[in-house]
Scaffold this motif. Structure first.
Motif, PDB file in Angstrom:
ATOM      1  N   GLN A  35       7.620  -5.687  -1.608  1.00 35.09           N
ATOM      2  CA  GLN A  35       7.513  -4.698  -2.682  1.00 35.09           C
ATOM      3  C   GLN A  35       8.858  -4.146  -3.133  1.00 35.09           C
ATOM      4  O   GLN A  35       8.975  -3.607  -4.223  1.00 35.09           O
ATOM      5  CB  GLN A  35       6.592  -3.557  -2.238  1.00 35.09           C
ATOM      6  N   HIS A 136       3.571  -7.270   6.603  1.00 41.38           N
ATOM      7  CA  HIS A 136       3.015  -6.532   5.474  1.00 41.38           C
ATOM      8  C   HIS A 136       2.731  -7.566   4.377  1.00 41.38           C
ATOM      9  O   HIS A 136       3.286  -7.520   3.290  1.00 41.38           O
ATOM     10  CB  HIS A 136       3.985  -5.440   5.023  1.00 41.38           C
ATOM     11  N   TRP A 137       1.895  -8.565   4.747  1.00 38.52           N
ATOM     12  CA  TRP A 137       1.211  -9.455   3.815  1.00 38.52           C
ATOM     13  C   TRP A 137       1.980 -10.673   3.308  1.00 38.52           C
ATOM     14  O   TRP A 137       1.456 -11.409   2.490  1.00 38.52           O
ATOM     15  CB  TRP A 137       0.683  -8.660   2.597  1.00 38.52           C
ATOM     16  N   ASN A 180       0.047  -4.708   8.990  1.00 43.50           N
ATOM     17  CA  ASN A 180      -0.295  -3.634   8.069  1.00 43.50           C
ATOM     18  C   ASN A 180      -1.611  -3.963   7.395  1.00 43.50           C
ATOM     19  O   ASN A 180      -1.733  -5.001   6.732  1.00 43.50           O
ATOM     20  CB  ASN A 180       0.774  -3.485   6.986  1.00 43.50           C
ATOM     21  N   GLU A 181      -2.598  -3.091   7.558  1.00 36.67           N
ATOM     22  CA  GLU A 181      -3.872  -3.229   6.853  1.00 36.67           C
ATOM     23  C   GLU A 181      -4.419  -4.657   6.861  1.00 36.67           C
ATOM     24  O   GLU A 181      -4.565  -5.285   5.802  1.00 36.67           O
ATOM     25  CB  GLU A 181      -3.748  -2.730   5.407  1.00 36.67           C
ATOM     26  N   CYS A 184      -6.977  -5.734   4.229  1.00 29.89           N
ATOM     27  CA  CYS A 184      -6.568  -6.258   2.918  1.00 29.89           C
ATOM     28  C   CYS A 184      -6.215  -7.739   3.022  1.00 29.89           C
ATOM     29  O   CYS A 184      -6.599  -8.544   2.172  1.00 29.89           O
ATOM     30  CB  CYS A 184      -5.373  -5.476   2.373  1.00 29.89           C
ATOM     31  N   ASN A 311      -3.445   4.240   7.602  1.00 33.36           N
ATOM     32  CA  ASN A 311      -3.071   4.331   6.194  1.00 33.36           C
ATOM     33  C   ASN A 311      -4.267   4.929   5.469  1.00 33.36           C
ATOM     34  O   ASN A 311      -5.350   4.341   5.466  1.00 33.36           O
ATOM     35  CB  ASN A 311      -2.766   2.949   5.612  1.00 33.36           C
ATOM     36  N   TYR A 313      -5.791   6.795   1.892  1.00 30.70           N
ATOM     37  CA  TYR A 313      -5.629   7.166   0.480  1.00 30.70           C
ATOM     38  C   TYR A 313      -6.811   7.957  -0.069  1.00 30.70           C
ATOM     39  O   TYR A 313      -6.645   8.879  -0.839  1.00 30.70           O
ATOM     40  CB  TYR A 313      -5.376   5.909  -0.375  1.00 30.70           C
ATOM     41  N   TRP A 365      -8.174   6.324  -7.706  1.00 29.46           N
ATOM     42  CA  TRP A 365      -8.624   6.664  -6.351  1.00 29.46           C
ATOM     43  C   TRP A 365      -8.851   8.169  -6.257  1.00 29.46           C
ATOM     44  O   TRP A 365      -7.955   8.960  -6.590  1.00 29.46           O
ATOM     45  CB  TRP A 365      -7.575   6.235  -5.307  1.00 29.46           C
ATOM     46  N   GLU A 391       0.803   5.543   6.267  1.00 29.01           N
ATOM     47  CA  GLU A 391       0.885   5.582   4.798  1.00 29.01           C
ATOM     48  C   GLU A 391      -0.037   6.646   4.255  1.00 29.01           C
ATOM     49  O   GLU A 391      -1.185   6.778   4.719  1.00 29.01           O
ATOM     50  CB  GLU A 391       0.446   4.247   4.152  1.00 29.01           C
ATOM     51  N   TRP A 438       3.854   7.207   1.401  1.00 29.96           N
ATOM     52  CA  TRP A 438       3.953   5.995   0.576  1.00 29.96           C
ATOM     53  C   TRP A 438       4.130   6.448  -0.853  1.00 29.96           C
ATOM     54  O   TRP A 438       3.217   7.069  -1.386  1.00 29.96           O
ATOM     55  CB  TRP A 438       2.700   5.118   0.694  1.00 29.96           C
ATOM     56  N   GLU A 445       3.591  -2.933  -6.963  1.00 29.98           N
ATOM     57  CA  GLU A 445       2.305  -2.533  -6.398  1.00 29.98           C
ATOM     58  C   GLU A 445       1.308  -3.702  -6.477  1.00 29.98           C
ATOM     59  O   GLU A 445       0.307  -3.653  -7.195  1.00 29.98           O
ATOM     60  CB  GLU A 445       1.794  -1.266  -7.091  1.00 29.98           C
ATOM     61  N   TRP A 446       1.635  -4.764  -5.760  1.00 27.86           N
ATOM     62  CA  TRP A 446       0.734  -5.911  -5.581  1.00 27.86           C
ATOM     63  C   TRP A 446       0.131  -6.374  -6.915  1.00 27.86           C
ATOM     64  O   TRP A 446       0.889  -6.590  -7.849  1.00 27.86           O
ATOM     65  CB  TRP A 446      -0.322  -5.571  -4.515  1.00 27.86           C
ATOM     66  N   PHE A 454       4.318   4.755  -7.072  1.00 29.30           N
ATOM     67  CA  PHE A 454       3.960   5.551  -5.894  1.00 29.30           C
ATOM     68  C   PHE A 454       5.158   6.283  -5.302  1.00 29.30           C
ATOM     69  O   PHE A 454       5.011   7.035  -4.337  1.00 29.30           O
ATOM     70  CB  PHE A 454       3.389   4.651  -4.793  1.00 29.30           C
TER      71      PHE A 454
HETATM   72  C1  FCB Z   1      -1.604   0.076   0.770  1.00 23.20           C
HETATM   73  C2  FCB Z   1      -0.493  -0.911   1.073  1.00 23.20           C
HETATM   74  C3  FCB Z   1       0.833  -0.529   0.479  1.00 23.20           C
HETATM   75  C4  FCB Z   1       0.687   0.074  -0.897  1.00 23.20           C
HETATM   76  C5  FCB Z   1      -0.348   1.156  -0.906  1.00 23.20           C
HETATM   77  C6  FCB Z   1      -0.516   1.831  -2.232  1.00 23.20           C
HETATM   78  O1  FCB Z   1      -2.829  -0.572   0.836  1.00 23.20           O
HETATM   79  O2  FCB Z   1      -0.330  -1.063   2.461  1.00 23.20           O
HETATM   80  O3  FCB Z   1       1.667  -1.667   0.478  1.00 23.20           O
HETATM   81  O4  FCB Z   1       0.452  -0.917  -1.831  1.00 23.20           O
HETATM   82  O5  FCB Z   1      -1.576   0.636  -0.495  1.00 23.20           O
END
Ligand code: FCB
Length: 485
Positions: A35, A136-137, A180-181, A184, A311, A313, A365, A391, A438, A445-446, A454
């Motif tokens: 990122q 991280h992906w 990380n996550e 996802c 993490n 949100y 969100w 996060e 974060w 952002e993916w 962010f």
């Molecule tokens: C999370 C990710 C991070 C970022 C936030 C907004 O799912 O781990 O990389 O994109 O969301």
């Protein structure tokens, strides 16, 4: 002997906070390699699944890629100085697997490691404690071409990479997180396909989940062999705070299903000895768990770790499948961070997702900080581990003012509400050791590319100029004060 505490001395003039945090609480911010780094083809780095996905037309908004991102690879010294100016005491970043071990096999590339050595040394010079995430992906594309996470071998590749990174950087990184996550990676990457590698096969998604778990466990074992005994190992999970829409048994059943495939698919084998029977029953028509999970796998995944990262949100509100309910676009997005005709909930595709409220960020969100305190207290009760919020943060439509400043009161409000929720969880007994906002910088952002910001530091993507937003200055005050005013 009298010892002067430099922290207290420096802060003597600052008023005591109304909401204080425990001594040594880590005040951090987070980023991830793909990122922010850019330099996608430099110093031996090869493509990851995100490079390949971003270059596939239609996958990422506006055709954005991480080729340049915010050029952190070349600007990390400036970025670390900025962190130090804000008073951050810790920084969470990720190591790029294809920079360290380009094909996912064989020896480490020293030039790749040198970048992280220099980054970490710069952090340490500024008194900022590094927290490194191994994954991280950004799976090396070569490994995806060999089958990716649905293939068991990828877990062993990950452990080998973890050993290389740990051996090279373990002398200077005190906290490591494996994944990380993984939710996802498995379910957006191989289920709904809105994340790299963009596959849409429910069986592959579940297989990926098991192999991510196995990779985590094997990596914990590999890291323990190469890291100093003082190093701490963690994992960052986006555990969904699932709430049934009503108390009706059907809605509670929907919540159970989403908790199983969203949360317990990770925490079962990591902390409770194995996969839960209800999860296996919900998905038995998709995968053969007896074939997928080999004897010894669950013990491997359950290797003890030292810290658990959350993490968070937003909460997740669900109800039973109901022919009369038409899912709204917003609610659909809320179920899996993106639009797709394919589900990211194998076996529970029919569960209906609702927005928790209409107070939403630029991602759509919902803002509800009670979910953060509920999550932390629940995790404390269920797993008994020290916790980190690895996060938490929000995207808003930031505007650069005529004076060049970025005033983002909505982000201040979001972070303040969530820090209060962390304090509430600590007051209720949860052992929360740190908070990582974060994100430190605006970034890629993916699937949303550069359209969602962010950061607490604004980045002008044409000039790469960094401008701390008012949220960054506010956060610096919180850190100086040691809590909320
Ligand atoms: C999370 C990710 C991070 C970022 C936030 C907004 O799912 O781990 O990389 O994109 O969301």
């Amino acid at each position: 002997m009298t010892m002067t505490d430099p922290t207290t001395a420096a802060h003597a003039s600052v008023a005591a906070p109304r909401v204080a945090f425990p001594p040594g609480f880590a005040w951090g911010a987070a980023t991830a390699a793909y990122q922010i780094e850019g330099a996608a083809a430099e110093d031996g780095r090869t493509p990851s699944i995100w490079d390949a996905f971003a270059k596939t037309p239609g996958k990422v908004l506006n055709g954005d890629t991480g080729d340049v991102a915010v050029d952190h690879y070349h600007r990390f010294r400036e970025d670390v100085r900025l962190m130090a100016d804000l008073g951050l005491t810790s920084y969470r970043f990720s190591l790029s697997w294809p920079r360290i071990q380009p094909t996912g096999r064989g020896p480490a590339v020293e030039r790749g490691l040198d970048f992280y050595r220099a980054l970490v040394d710069t952090l340490l010079e500024h008194g900022i404690s590094p927290v490194a995430t191994l994954y991280h992906w950004d799976l090396p594309q070569d490994l995806e071409e060999a089958g990716g996470w649905p293939v068991r071998e990828t877990a062993y590749r990950f452990a080998e990479y973890a050993a290389l990174a740990g051996a090279a950087l373990g002398d200077r990184i005190p906290v490591w997180t494996t994944l990380n996550e993984p939710w996802c990676s498995a379910f957006l990457g191989y289920g709904s396909g809105v994340h790299a590698p963009g596959r849409t096969n429910p069986a592959d998604a579940l297989k990926a989940a098991h192999h991510l778990n196995l990779g985590h466990g094997l990596a914990v074992g590999a890291l323990r062999e190469v890291l100093p005994a003082s190093a701490k190992i963690a994992v960052s999970l986006n555990l969904h705070l699932v709430r049934p829409l009503t108390d009706a048994p059907e809605d509670r059943e929907a919540a159970r299903r989403i908790e199983a495939v969203g949360n317990r698919v990770w925490t079962g084998p990591m902390f409770k000895g194995g996969y839960d029977e209800d999860l296996k029953a919900d998905t038995a028509h998709i995968v053969d768990w007896d074939e997928l999970v080999r004897p010894g796998d669950e013990a491997e995944i359950g290797r003890p770790i030292d810290l658990l990262g959350l993490n968070y949100y937003n909460p997740t509100v669900v109800s039973a499948p109901n022919g009369a309910v038409v899912e709204t676009a917003e609610a659909a997005r809320n179920d899996g961070h993106g639009d797709s005709e394919f589900s990211c909930w194998p076996g529970s595709e029919d569960v209906v997702f609702h927005l928790a409220n209409d107070d939403v960020t630029a991602m759509g969100w919902p803002i509800d900080a009670s979910g953060l305190s509920d999550s932390l207290v629940g995790m404390h009760n269920d797993f008994g581990l020290p916790l980190l919020v690895t996060e938490n943060g929000a995207a808003f439509e930031d505007v650069v003012g005529p004076d060049g400043e970025v005033d983002d009161p909505e982000r201040v409000r979001y972070v303040e509400l969530h820090l209060q929720a962390v304090a509430d969880a600590i007051a209720a007994g949860a052992d929360v050791r740190g908070y990582y906002l974060w994100s430190f910088l605006d970034n890629f952002e993916w699937a949303y590319g550069y359209s969602k910001r962010f950061g607490i530091v604004h980045v002008d993507y044409d000039t790469q100029k960094r401008t701390p937003k008012s949220s960054a200055r506010w956060y610096a005050e919180v850190i100086r004060r040691g809590g909320l005013a």
